[in-house]
Design an enzyme around this catalytic site. Structure first.
Site, mmCIF file in Angstrom:
data_model
loop_
_atom_site.group_PDB
_atom_site.id
_atom_site.type_symbol
_atom_site.label_atom_id
_atom_site.label_comp_id
_atom_site.label_asym_id
_atom_site.label_seq_id
_atom_site.Cartn_x
_atom_site.Cartn_y
_atom_site.Cartn_z
ATOM 1 N N GLY A 1 0.773 -1.240 0.000
ATOM 2 C CA GLY A 1 0.000 0.000 0.000
ATOM 3 C C GLY A 1 0.797 1.279 0.000
ATOM 4 O O GLY A 1 0.375 2.282 -0.556
ATOM 5 N N GLU B 1 4.047 4.124 6.055
ATOM 6 C CA GLU B 1 2.800 3.354 5.994
ATOM 7 C C GLU B 1 1.760 4.127 5.199
ATOM 8 O O GLU B 1 1.737 5.359 5.236
ATOM 9 C CB GLU B 1 2.322 3.119 7.433
ATOM 10 C CG GLU B 1 1.047 2.360 7.616
ATOM 11 C CD GLU B 1 1.104 0.898 7.214
ATOM 12 O OE1 GLU B 1 1.201 0.640 5.999
ATOM 13 O OE2 GLU B 1 1.025 0.040 8.099
ATOM 14 N N ASP C 1 -4.794 2.585 10.818
ATOM 15 C CA ASP C 1 -6.203 2.361 11.139
ATOM 16 C C ASP C 1 -6.284 1.917 12.603
ATOM 17 O O ASP C 1 -6.218 2.751 13.502
ATOM 18 C CB ASP C 1 -6.749 1.314 10.166
ATOM 19 C CG ASP C 1 -8.257 1.175 10.170
ATOM 20 O OD1 ASP C 1 -8.919 1.733 11.054
ATOM 21 O OD2 ASP C 1 -8.778 0.478 9.295
ATOM 22 N N PHE D 1 -13.935 3.772 3.885
ATOM 23 C CA PHE D 1 -13.012 2.844 3.242
ATOM 24 C C PHE D 1 -12.486 3.541 2.001
ATOM 25 O O PHE D 1 -13.233 3.815 1.072
ATOM 26 C CB PHE D 1 -13.679 1.514 2.886
ATOM 27 C CG PHE D 1 -12.664 0.505 2.434
ATOM 28 C CD1 PHE D 1 -11.865 -0.143 3.355
ATOM 29 C CD2 PHE D 1 -12.469 0.262 1.090
ATOM 30 C CE1 PHE D 1 -10.888 -1.039 2.943
ATOM 31 C CE2 PHE D 1 -11.499 -0.632 0.663
ATOM 32 C CZ PHE D 1 -10.714 -1.289 1.597
#
Length: 189
Positions: free
Chosen positions: A49, A104, A108, A162
């Site tokens: 990611g 990162e 979350d 999301f």
């Protein structure tokens, strides 16, 4: 998929220009914070990611630096973290005694980040800073403990949606969107 990826997005939270401006600001701050450090920092990107953020970030940091990748998984193909991250690809470089900047895509629950920090501590790092593109504090379940004189850099505080784009995915799709958008629920339910 026959329709464009853009049609899968409910709304755009941050445009490509906003993202690149913020990345440049973070890189400037990191450059300032580490210009007097005796050793260059080691940037560790959390695959997959963070790959776009990591690439854009290190291009703007005006310091000697090293880059490595680690892969930690906690989502699989779902939209919620399973709370039990695992490291599936470890570092190539030796981090003992180094200052690591862990890059990162999104923080979350904090479970993955805490797992990675513990992993780096066990390898003997001198300090760990966090550089998170998005921070979603409303979902935090674990307190993030920095190591040594580490700092926490963040791009944007993310509302509880999301999100996909700029490296972030759903089931390995949407990483190539140049912005951060909220995925329409019909595409992940």
């Amino acid at each position: 998929m026959s329709m464009s990826l853009d049609s899968h997005i409910e709304k755009v939270l941050w445009t490509q220009d906003q993202i690149l401006d913020r990345v440049a600001q973070i890189a400037s701050q990191i450059t300032l914070d580490f210009k007097a450090a005796p050793d260059p920092p080691l940037f560790v990107g959390v695959a997959t990611g963070a790959f776009l953020f990591l690439a854009d970030l290190v291009k703007k940091v005006q310091l000697p630096l090293s880059v490595d990748l680690v892969r930690a998984q906690s989502y699989g193909s779902g939209t919620l973290s399973n709370g039990a991250p695992s490291i599936s690809l470890d570092l190539k470089l030796d981090v003992k005694g180094k200052h690591v900047i862990l890059v990162e895509d999104i923080v979350d629950t904090g479970c993955t980040l805490s797992c990675l920090i513990e992993h780096l501590e066990a390898k003997g790092v001198s300090s760990v800073s966090i550089c998170a593109f998005l921070d979603k504090p409303t979902r935090r379940k674990v307190h993030i403990k920095l190591v040594g004189d580490g700092k926490f850099y963040k791009g944007f505080e993310c509302p509880d949606y999301f999100v996909v784009g700029y490296g972030m995915d759903f089931a390995e799709l949407y990483r190539n969107l140049p912005y951060i958008g909220v995925l329409k629920s019909e595409f992940y339910k």
